[in-house]
Enzyme design. Structure first.
Site, PDB file in Angstrom:
ATOM      1  N   ALA A  61      81.693 -54.533 -29.513  1.00 57.45           N
ATOM      2  CA  ALA A  61      81.253 -55.382 -28.397  1.00 57.45           C
ATOM      3  C   ALA A  61      80.289 -56.460 -28.907  1.00 57.45           C
ATOM      4  O   ALA A  61      79.613 -56.269 -29.912  1.00 57.45           O
ATOM      5  CB  ALA A  61      80.557 -54.519 -27.356  1.00 57.45           C
ATOM      6  N   GLY A 102      84.594 -51.258 -30.308  1.00 59.35           N
ATOM      7  CA  GLY A 102      85.714 -51.988 -29.715  1.00 59.35           C
ATOM      8  C   GLY A 102      86.655 -52.562 -30.762  1.00 59.35           C
ATOM      9  O   GLY A 102      87.853 -52.743 -30.493  1.00 59.35           O
ATOM     10  N   GLU A 105      88.928 -49.773 -31.507  1.00 62.33           N
ATOM     11  CA  GLU A 105      89.800 -49.537 -30.342  1.00 62.33           C
ATOM     12  C   GLU A 105      90.911 -50.583 -30.281  1.00 62.33           C
ATOM     13  O   GLU A 105      92.058 -50.275 -29.957  1.00 62.33           O
ATOM     14  CB  GLU A 105      88.956 -49.532 -29.064  1.00 62.33           C
ATOM     15  N   GLU A 125      79.435 -45.581 -30.286  1.00 60.84           N
ATOM     16  CA  GLU A 125      78.934 -45.707 -28.912  1.00 60.84           C
ATOM     17  C   GLU A 125      77.897 -44.660 -28.531  1.00 60.84           C
ATOM     18  O   GLU A 125      76.984 -44.955 -27.759  1.00 60.84           O
ATOM     19  CB  GLU A 125      80.103 -45.676 -27.915  1.00 60.84           C
TER      20      GLU A 125
END
Ligand code: NAD
Length: 699
Positions: A61, A102, A105, A125
């Protein structure tokens, strides 16, 4: 544009370009979507490669978007990943350097992945009080296997790509590149080889089971409960991975999402996100621009090879910076070097340091008894006895011999850095570098800014702090700087609590239940009760009206200095750190209580914690108001990295903000009415009173 688009014959290449780590910000997400659409529309293109510019594939992120509407604005990360996964042409992720959160991901949503060796891969996270929220808990177990994926998600730690590639049956990487340099060529070749393969493989379609099923997840839950204590995210991560093994993919995704959103609003998550920002903000000094040139630090000299000097030296040796230790006597040098060696050898025994790394470090260390030998050092750190006369002699010597431009730092904990600066004719080169003991272990460094300290000296010291892996926070000059000035008030409250009816163990238990690494009395026993004794003697001579409990002095008069003497507030068995309550100490406290005419009362854990923590907050408000700290988040960093304040509470200022300053002030009024406490101290600091009245917060 935060991603570049190029076509190499029949393969489109999308390169994330959002420095420093290609965070998945809105512009980057939009650019990926455009790139994919362009590639799909181009009939020449048979496959797509996605990679990242510079120092990362993607660090996850974009922290600049945290808490802003942009973070979730469409196309959000889930939509981007769905677009890749459902793309009609194969998408190959070319991974290098850093693949986090992210970023990982996104890679898991691609049809294929090729990784270069040495890539750090993580879902970090949990460190922000969250679980992955864009399919990480559902796809990683499918790609990597349930156990290794769960370990990665629960710990948040980075694992190297070659290690992951060696796991049996893993489907995370379809290929390992020969080297980071050849990654792109190999990715293009790979993309051409698989261009016509259909159906396109999707991680979501892979099976996900654990042979022991429920028993394994029960074990994982117990393990996590033991490790994560009061952190809410790790147990949720176990639930989410279990869902990956039991629910259809779409339901697992919904489960992950729901837990992710719920966690987002917990005080723990907000505290951890606050600290993430606070740590980055600490290195920024309001009036020192980030492009301030820094001085080159290649050679460091340390004056005094005692407890602190030796530990400080190790920080630099570990970072590959040469150190010369100076003492007045050869025996002191020998002792200092022997301690450094012993520390390293202990690490070798524990398997935490390799022999060759040890040899390299020791080769960077030299010693001397002569100031002339250190004259060319770029930075000198003084760590001699805490005595202004001794400091004066040292700084006068340094002024006489050091080359122009050398930075002269003092590790003093209590003396006036401005006064020390004026022992030299170059006060602009003088700064405080207040390390914490053990200096080779403790993360915190208070950088004490004198009235005349030059901006480039500050910028240099902040830069050096990063190199030696410290969390540096700038403090103005005052007695105790930020951390110790606050802890003194905390210690006073701990003393009053004894006077009013508590035992040391009761106070420590309440503080530890709140989450402190150690309660005030265990901490004092560790640091040495004589240190506080010496400070009190000086302090209460200067301020005879300041009230404090005499119990700690009575303890010291019995020679109970703490762990180092085997006896303090508690007893200690040789070689052990367990604190054993001592009846005589409790009787001494009761006797003192009687002598000062206090009838003991039962004090709740809530009152104990509030008085301890709110005393920190009130003193901190004065510190902020006086400009000793430039921002509240710096104070939080000091307490998290140097004093064992519970991380998931985000530091004392964040904790006060979460409670509401109005409530904090109300409690202070109640404490002020207690005849055995210090009413004057509990008068809310003007800044605190003002913020509370306006309904505002510190941070
Ligand atoms: P220490 O007594 O362990 O070491 C001091 C060393 O300085 C001794 O080895 C001594 O031989 C040497 N020394 C004394 N005078 C000297 C001189 N004129 N020239 C060269 N060497 C000289 O003390 P310490 O605990 O390492 O503390 C050193 C400094 O660090 C003090 O200013 C102290 O306030 C500060 N400090 C200590 C702690 C701590 O927890 N011990 C924490 C932070 C800061």
């Amino acid at each position: 544009m935060s991603a570049d688009y190029q076509v190499h014959a029949d393969v489109a290449v999308i390169t994330l370009n959002n420095p420093p780590v290609n965070g998945m910000g809105y512009d980057t997400r939009l650019a990926i979507v455009k790139g994919v659409e362009q590639a799909v529309a181009d009939s020449k293109v048979k496959a797509i490669v996605i990679t990242g510019h510079g120092k990362a594939f993607s660090g996850g992120a974009d922290i600049r978007e945290f808490g802003t509407p942009k973070a979730i604005q469409e196309p959000n990360l889930l939509s981007v990943i769905a677009l890749m996964e459902n793309c009609s042409k194969p998408v190959v992720a070319a991974l290098h350097t850093l693949v986090m959160g992210g970023g990982l991901e996104l890679a898991l949503g691609c049809h294929y992945r090729i990784a270069s060796p040495g890539t750090s891969v993580a879902l970090p996270e949990v460190k922000l009080g969250l679980i992955p929220g864009a399919g990480g808990t559902q796809r990683l177990p499918r790609a990597l296997g349930v156990e290794p994926a769960l370990n990665m998600i629960v710990s948040g730690e980075a694992i190297k790509s070659e290690m992951l590639a060696s796991l049996p049956g893993q489907k995370l990487f379809d290929q390992m590149a020969q080297s980071p340099q050849s990654l792109m060529d190999e990715a293009l070749t790979f993309a051409r080889e698989i261009a016509d393969v259909r159906p396109l493989p999707k991680v979501r379609d892979l099976p996900c089971k654990h042979p022991q099923g429920d028993a394994y997840f029960q074990f994982a839950r117990n393990m996590v409960k033991g490790m994560a204590k009061d952190y809410p995210a790790p147990p949720k991560a176990v639930d989410a991975v279990e869902a990956a093994t039991k629910k259809p993919f779409a339901e697992g995704m919904a489960f992950e999402r729901e837990n992710f959103i719920n966690l987002m609003w917990t005080p723990e998550c907000r505290a951890l996100r606050h600290l993430f920002g606070a740590q980055r903000a600490a290195s920024k000094i309001p009036d020192v621009p980030s492009d301030t040139p820094v001085r080159d630090i290649k050679q460091v000299a340390i004056i005094g090879a005692g407890t602190m000097g030796g530990g400080i030296a190790m920080n630099f040796l570990n970072a590959g910076i040469a150190v010369k230790l100076l003492e007045t006597k050869q025996e002191a040098l020998d002792r200092g070097v022997a301690t450094i060696k012993k520390n390293y050898e202990d690490r070798i025994k524990k398997g935490k340091l390799k022999e060759d790394a040890y040899a390299k470090r020791m080769a960077l260390l030299s010693t001397t008894l002569r100031y002339d030998d250190i004259s060319q050092a770029d930075l000198v750190i003084e760590a001699v006895f805490e005595d202004i006369g001794v400091k004066e002699a040292v700084f006068k010597q340094l002024d006489a011999v050091m080359k122009p431009g050398a930075i002269l730092a003092s590790n003093t904990s209590t003396l006036d850095v401005n006064k020390i600066a004026h022992f030299t004719k170059r006060p602009h080169d003088v700064v405080g570098m207040h390390f914490f003991s053990p200096a080779n272990v403790m993360k915190l460094l208070e950088v004490v800014r004198g009235k005349e300290t030059a901006k480039d000296v500050l910028a240099t010291v902040m830069d050096v702090a990063k190199k030696i892996k410290k969390i540096a926070v700038v403090s103005g000059v005052c007695d105790g700087f930020i951390g110790n000035r606050m802890i003194e008030q905390y210690g006073r409250q701990a003393g009053f609590l004894l006077d009013e009816g508590c035992t040391p163990a009761q106070v420590d238990r309440a503080a530890e239940k709140f989450g402190w690494a150690m309660g005030p009395f265990r901490m004092s026993d560790l640091a040495g009760n004589d240190i506080g004794w010496a400070i009190r003697k000086r302090r209460y001579q200067e301020q005879p009206h300041m009230r404090y409990s005499k119990t700690a002095d009575l303890l010291c008069e019995q020679g109970r200095f703490g762990q180092k003497t085997g006896a303090g507030w508690y007893d200690y068995k040789p070689g052990k750190r367990d604190a054993i309550p001592n009846k005589d100490v409790e009787a001494m406290i009761a006797e003192h209580r009687k002598n000062i005419g206090i009838t003991p009362r039962k004090i709740t854990d809530e009152e104990i914690v509030q008085r301890l923590v709110f005393s920190l907050i009130n003193e901190a408000a004065h510190i902020l108001e006086e400009g000793i700290a430039s921002k509240a988040s710096d104070i939080d960093m000091v307490y998290i990295s140097g004093y064992g304040f519970p991380i998931y509470r985000g530091g004392p200022m964040n904790y006060a903000d979460q409670l509401g300053l109005f409530n904090v002030v109300q409690a202070m009024h109640r404490f002020a009415a207690n005849p055995h406490d210090d009413a004057a101290f509990w008068k809310p600091a003007p800044l605190l009173a003002k913020l509370a009245a306006e309904g505002k917060t510190f941070n």
